[in-house]
Design a protein around this motif. Structure first.
Motif, PDB file in Angstrom:
ATOM      1  N   TYR A   1      41.766  44.813  43.565  1.00 28.71           N
ATOM      2  CA  TYR A   1      42.606  43.725  44.074  1.00 28.71           C
ATOM      3  C   TYR A   1      41.767  42.480  44.212  1.00 28.71           C
ATOM      4  N   ASP A   2      42.417  41.334  44.235  1.00 28.55           N
ATOM      5  CA  ASP A   2      41.690  40.077  44.429  1.00 28.55           C
ATOM      6  C   ASP A   2      42.696  38.963  44.694  1.00 28.55           C
ATOM      7  N   LEU A   3      42.207  37.886  45.286  1.00 29.06           N
ATOM      8  CA  LEU A   3      42.973  36.671  45.512  1.00 29.06           C
ATOM      9  C   LEU A   3      42.194  35.510  44.916  1.00 29.06           C
ATOM     10  N   GLN A   4      42.878  34.622  44.208  1.00 27.02           N
ATOM     11  CA  GLN A   4      42.211  33.503  43.564  1.00 27.02           C
ATOM     12  C   GLN A   4      42.993  32.216  43.783  1.00 27.02           C
TER      13      GLN A   4
ATOM     14  N   ALA B   1      38.145  48.334  35.768  1.00 25.04           N
ATOM     15  CA  ALA B   1      38.543  47.530  36.923  1.00 25.04           C
ATOM     16  C   ALA B   1      37.684  46.277  37.038  1.00 25.04           C
ATOM     17  N   ALA B   2      36.389  46.414  36.761  1.00 20.72           N
ATOM     18  CA  ALA B   2      35.487  45.267  36.878  1.00 20.72           C
ATOM     19  C   ALA B   2      35.822  44.179  35.858  1.00 20.72           C
ATOM     20  N   VAL B   3      36.076  44.567  34.609  1.00 13.76           N
ATOM     21  CA  VAL B   3      36.364  43.550  33.593  1.00 13.76           C
ATOM     22  C   VAL B   3      37.727  42.910  33.829  1.00 13.76           C
ATOM     23  N   LEU B   4      38.690  43.675  34.326  1.00 10.47           N
ATOM     24  CA  LEU B   4      39.998  43.091  34.623  1.00 10.47           C
ATOM     25  C   LEU B   4      39.907  42.082  35.761  1.00 10.47           C
ATOM     26  N   LEU B   5      39.111  42.400  36.776  1.00 11.05           N
ATOM     27  CA  LEU B   5      38.947  41.461  37.882  1.00 11.05           C
ATOM     28  C   LEU B   5      38.244  40.186  37.417  1.00 11.05           C
ATOM     29  N   GLY B   6      37.224  40.340  36.580  1.00 13.20           N
ATOM     30  CA  GLY B   6      36.538  39.150  36.060  1.00 13.20           C
ATOM     31  C   GLY B   6      37.478  38.258  35.262  1.00 13.20           C
ATOM     32  N   THR B   7      38.330  38.873  34.459  1.00 13.28           N
ATOM     33  CA  THR B   7      39.293  38.099  33.687  1.00 13.28           C
ATOM     34  C   THR B   7      40.313  37.421  34.594  1.00 13.28           C
ATOM     35  N   PHE B   8      40.769  38.147  35.604  1.00 10.63           N
ATOM     36  CA  PHE B   8      41.760  37.561  36.518  1.00 10.63           C
ATOM     37  C   PHE B   8      41.190  36.349  37.252  1.00 10.63           C
ATOM     38  N   ARG B   9      39.949  36.430  37.684  1.00  8.40           N
ATOM     39  CA  ARG B   9      39.374  35.326  38.448  1.00  8.40           C
ATOM     40  C   ARG B   9      39.268  34.054  37.613  1.00  8.40           C
ATOM     41  N   GLU B  10      39.028  34.181  36.333  1.00  9.29           N
ATOM     42  CA  GLU B  10      38.961  33.004  35.475  1.00  9.29           C
ATOM     43  C   GLU B  10      40.361  32.553  35.055  1.00  9.29           C
TER      44      GLU B  10
END
Length: 406
Positions: A173-176, A200-209
């Motif tokens: 999960y993450d908020l941006q 999960a790590a690569v999906l989060l990195g993509t989401f943050r950008e």
């Protein structure tokens, strides 16, 4: 920061000086009391029974107990004290068949073995601490710590992995915050192990950008789909037999609020569900599910049927009424089973709970309630546990900007 990670929450408060225990009863010194008490009991017990029943040979337990509880230094100290006590008591009382030189040699051997075993135990503990620290670093890298009231949201989260040693799994999960509003994501990568963590790590990195730069939520979801496809190809080239790993997710975007205004009325948000259950809106008046976009999981985009003309998944428009909290969760909540195999009914349970206590809709209380309810439901269950993640979001009122005068 109202963030809960793992399966325990520690509350601390300052204490008065009179409430503090004595220094020798705190920390590593407290474990000395047990071998010391055992040594005293054996010595006085042997003196009390006399020659009828010799207990001094039992003193071999003292170094062994110390090795299990304390460090090498303490084990050496209690080994020496045990030898002295043995010689003293055996000199006062006449040696018997179980004492004398054979008992002394046994005590010496037990002391040497105990010191060596204690050294091995401490080395293993240091190695375990290093591994635990590495696991914490990996977890905080994948799931970055988020500030309090991040992106104009009052938020609380719970993240519990099925593997309590690894401390990180396939849930994410993450908020941006972005110029286009605050974006959020919660998802679950299919499978377990390092492959799920890597995805999960690569999906989060993509989401943050993408969550920051892309103006449309549909484009954010499209970028996530592309990244999951690339991860599948990458894993195959590495020779990792993971099949077509996929991930379910909920991606959302809260409407931006102009500075200098106050948020009032319904808080609008765009939402896309990608093979994931839609979130719930929990408020003092009840619980209602938000609409689902019926999207396919990430990594399976070619199976989508209802695709808009401009490509990407379908976006649905929703909103939160004043006082409502958006609750997102993974299948570790909805697929939690009790001892009879019955699944936990989140919607019905929350609907009953908020009627009894409307204040439960607050994000931190809501997350704690779900955690406790799932723990009660699975108590005594024989079914395998899954990763469990809960994220509660509530838009904060935007205060009007104050003019500053010189």
């Amino acid at each position: 920061m109202r963030r809960v990670q793992g399966d325990a929450t520690t509350l601390t408060r300052p204490g008065r000086a009179g409430d503090r225990p004595l220094p020798w009863l705190r920390g590593r010194h407290a474990v000395w009391a047990l071998p010391a008490l055992l040594l005293v009991l054996i010595v006085f017990g042997d003196l009390w029974t006399g020659t009828d029943f010799r207990m001094i040979a039992w003193v071999v337990m003292v170094p062994a107990l110390t090795a299990a509880l304390a460090g090498v230094g303490a084990t050496v100290v209690f080994s020496v004290l045990s030898l002295l006590a043995y010689l003293l008591v055996d000199g006062v009382l006449s040696p018997g068949p179980e004492t004398g030189l054979p008992g002394l040699l046994l005590l010496v051997a037990a002391s040497v073995v105990s010191v060596a075993a204690c050294g091995v135990r401490q080395a293993n503990e240091r190695r375990a601490r290093r591994l635990s620290l590495a696991a914490d670093v990996v977890r905080d890298t994948v799931l970055r710590p988020l500030p309090f009231h991040w992106g104009g949201l009052d938020w609380s989260a719970l993240y519990v992995t099925a593997d309590h040693v690894a401390r990180v799994g396939g849930d994410f999960y993450d908020l941006q915050p972005s110029p286009h509003g605050t974006r959020g994501v919660l998802g679950d990568v299919q499978g377990k192990g390092l492959g799920a963590v890597a995805a999960a790590a690569v999906l989060l990195g993509t989401f943050r950008e993408a969550g920051y730069h892309e103006g449309r939520l549909r484009d954010v979801a499209r970028r996530l789909e592309t990244r999951m496809k690339r991860q599948q190809v990458y894993s195959r080239f590495l020779g990792q037999d993971e099949g077509d790993r996929f991930a379910t997710a909920v991606v959302l975007s809260f409407d931006p609020v102009e500075p200098g205004t106050v948020r009032s009325g319904t808080s609008g948000l765009d939402l896309v569900t990608l093979g994931h259950e839609p979130p719930l809106a929990v408020g003092p008046d009840g619980v209602r599910p938000l609409p689902s976009s019926d999207g396919v999981p990430l990594g399976m985009g070619e199976l989508a049927c209802d695709v808009p003309e401009d490509g990407g998944p379908r976006i649905v428009r929703g909103g939160l009424e004043p006082g409502e909290t958006l609750l997102l969760f993974t299948d570790g909540v909805t697929e939690a089973r009790d001892r009879h195999g019955a699944f936990y009914s989140l919607h019905e349970d929350l609907a009953r709970a908020v009627v009894e206590d409307p204040g439960l809709a607050r994000p931190d209380r809501l997350v704690r309630y779900v955690r406790d309810a799932v723990e009660r439901h699975v108590s005594g269950s024989r079914w395998e546990a899954d990763d469990l993640t809960v994220l509660a979001l509530k838009p904060l009122p935007v205060e009007p900007q104050r003019e500053e005068f010189p």
